[in-house]
Design an enzyme around this catalytic site. Structure first.
Site, PDB file in Angstrom:
ATOM      1  N   GLU A  90      -7.118 -18.374   8.562  1.00 42.95           N
ATOM      2  CA  GLU A  90      -7.775 -17.020   7.817  1.00 42.95           C
ATOM      3  C   GLU A  90      -6.956 -15.940   7.699  1.00 42.95           C
ATOM      4  OE1 GLU A  90     -12.030 -14.678   7.600  1.00 42.95           O
ATOM      5  OE2 GLU A  90     -11.757 -15.966   9.327  1.00 42.95           O
ATOM      6  N   GLU A 115      -4.744 -10.720  11.056  1.00 43.80           N
ATOM      7  CA  GLU A 115      -5.203  -9.343  10.635  1.00 43.80           C
ATOM      8  C   GLU A 115      -4.593  -8.441  11.489  1.00 43.80           C
ATOM      9  OE1 GLU A 115      -6.807  -6.518   8.982  1.00 43.80           O
ATOM     10  OE2 GLU A 115      -8.034  -8.155   8.555  1.00 43.80           O
ATOM     11  N   ASP A 142       1.632  -9.719   9.830  1.00 43.37           N
ATOM     12  CA  ASP A 142       1.612  -9.971   8.285  1.00 43.37           C
ATOM     13  C   ASP A 142       1.429 -11.678   8.055  1.00 43.37           C
ATOM     14  OD1 ASP A 142       2.030 -10.157   5.611  1.00 43.37           O
ATOM     15  OD2 ASP A 142       3.979  -9.831   5.792  1.00 43.37           O
ATOM     16  N   ASP A 165      -8.404  -7.139  -0.713  1.00 44.07           N
ATOM     17  CA  ASP A 165      -8.358  -6.001  -1.462  1.00 44.07           C
ATOM     18  C   ASP A 165      -8.205  -6.450  -3.081  1.00 44.07           C
ATOM     19  OD1 ASP A 165      -7.747  -3.354  -2.615  1.00 44.07           O
ATOM     20  OD2 ASP A 165      -7.079  -2.708  -0.754  1.00 44.07           O
ATOM     21  N   LYS A 169      -7.149  -0.997 -10.154  1.00 45.53           N
ATOM     22  CA  LYS A 169      -6.469  -0.135 -11.035  1.00 45.53           C
ATOM     23  C   LYS A 169      -5.297  -1.407 -11.440  1.00 45.53           C
ATOM     24  CE  LYS A 169      -6.784   4.556  -9.659  1.00 45.53           C
ATOM     25  NZ  LYS A 169      -6.098   5.797  -9.201  1.00 45.53           N
ATOM     26  N   ASP A 201     -15.849 -10.135  -4.885  1.00 40.70           N
ATOM     27  CA  ASP A 201     -17.004  -9.425  -5.577  1.00 40.70           C
ATOM     28  C   ASP A 201     -16.534  -8.568  -6.709  1.00 40.70           C
ATOM     29  OD1 ASP A 201     -15.682  -7.340  -4.011  1.00 40.70           O
ATOM     30  OD2 ASP A 201     -17.613  -6.790  -3.250  1.00 40.70           O
ATOM     31  N   PHE A 240     -22.528  -6.034   3.185  1.00 40.35           N
ATOM     32  CA  PHE A 240     -22.145  -5.573   2.143  1.00 40.35           C
ATOM     33  C   PHE A 240     -22.447  -6.191   1.054  1.00 40.35           C
ATOM     34  CE2 PHE A 240     -18.782  -4.902  -1.061  1.00 40.35           C
ATOM     35  CZ  PHE A 240     -18.673  -3.733  -1.296  1.00 40.35           C
TER      36      PHE A 240
END
Length: 260
Positions: A90, A115, A142, A165, A169, A201, A240
């Site tokens: 993961e 993580e 990483d 993420d 933009k 999402d 969320f």
């Protein structure tokens, strides 16, 4: 079911639960210091945040067993987990709620979780203790370097990348995690029939994921239509996510598998 030798460890998760507690008062991070990385594209973004008392206690009691050191050498999975078994990688588990949920549903599967966000690592360790989980190991490093240096080809049963993420933009799109070079690395480390499950999402990112995954010759879409998948039963909805769905926002899952 393969038994895990958890009772021989200095700190078993069940025994640590009471000591970890449920304190939520914030304090300066008591977790291990972050690792310095070379100036290359990363699989993560450093987030501001403070480690709670309970998370710091989880680091102290459970970190030595469940947080693996990064080494630029192939990882022996049986040694790392204490038993043989399929391994799911993961990348970026956030605060670890979905990770702990899935690990509890699949006790015979090992979850290797990357993580760098210290409060997130502490939160997952806390859940490991509260739920009595033994099939999770964490690398606070990483993920790209972990893949490059610690994971041999064909070693993974699956890969989970949930809500990376989106870099909304256009000028930042190049920073998105799901890009052809990384997908090629992941595909090479899956066993034949192993799977790569992504979720987002953000529809433009979902479209990019579908394009990138579809272009990787070692992968094929498990969805017969060639589109998005229904949410697999093992992936829980986050708070969320539920809020977004109530507001009419979409969530897209993609599940591809490695061809033989």
């Amino acid at each position: 079911m393969q038994e895990h030798p958890e009772n021989t460890d200095p700190v078993a998760p069940q025994a640590a639960t009471e000591a970890i507690g449920t304190a939520s008062e914030a304090q300066p991070a008591g977790a291990p210091a972050g690792v310095a990385f070379p100036k290359t594209i990363k699989s993560f973004v450093r987030r501001a945040g403070r480690t709670t008392t309970g998370q710091a206690k989880a680091f102290e009691l459970l970190g030595p067993r469940f947080v693996l050191p990064y080494r630029a050498a192939p990882l022996d999975m049986t040694e790392a987990f204490g038993a043989p078994g399929p391994v799911v990688l993961e990348i970026g588990f956030g605060m670890g709620d979905a990770t702990a949920h899935i690990a509890a549903l699949m006790p015979d599967t090992h979850f290797l979780c990357c993580e760098v966000h210290e409060p997130g690592v502490g939160a997952l360790l806390k859940q490991v203790g509260e739920r009595g989980l033994s099939n999770i190991r964490i690398l606070q490093h990483d993920a790209v370097e972990v893949i490059d240096h610690m994971l041999p080809q064909g070693v993974l049963e699956g890969v989970h990348i949930f809500f990376p993420d989106p870099w909304h933009k256009t000028k930042h799109n190049k920073r998105r995690l799901i890009q052809a070079p990384l997908v090629a690395k992941l595909a090479a480390r899956l066993r034949p029939g192993g799977y790569l499950h992504c979720a987002t999402d953000w529809e433009p990112y979902a479209e990019q994921m579908l394009e990138v995954l579809g272009a990787e010759p070692l992968l094929r879409n498990r969805q017969a239509s060639g589109g998005y998948a229904d949410r697999p039963a093992y992936r829980p909805e986050t708070k969320f996510e539920r809020r977004g769905l109530r507001l009419g926002h979409g969530v897209w899952d993609l599940v591809f598998e490695k061809v033989s």
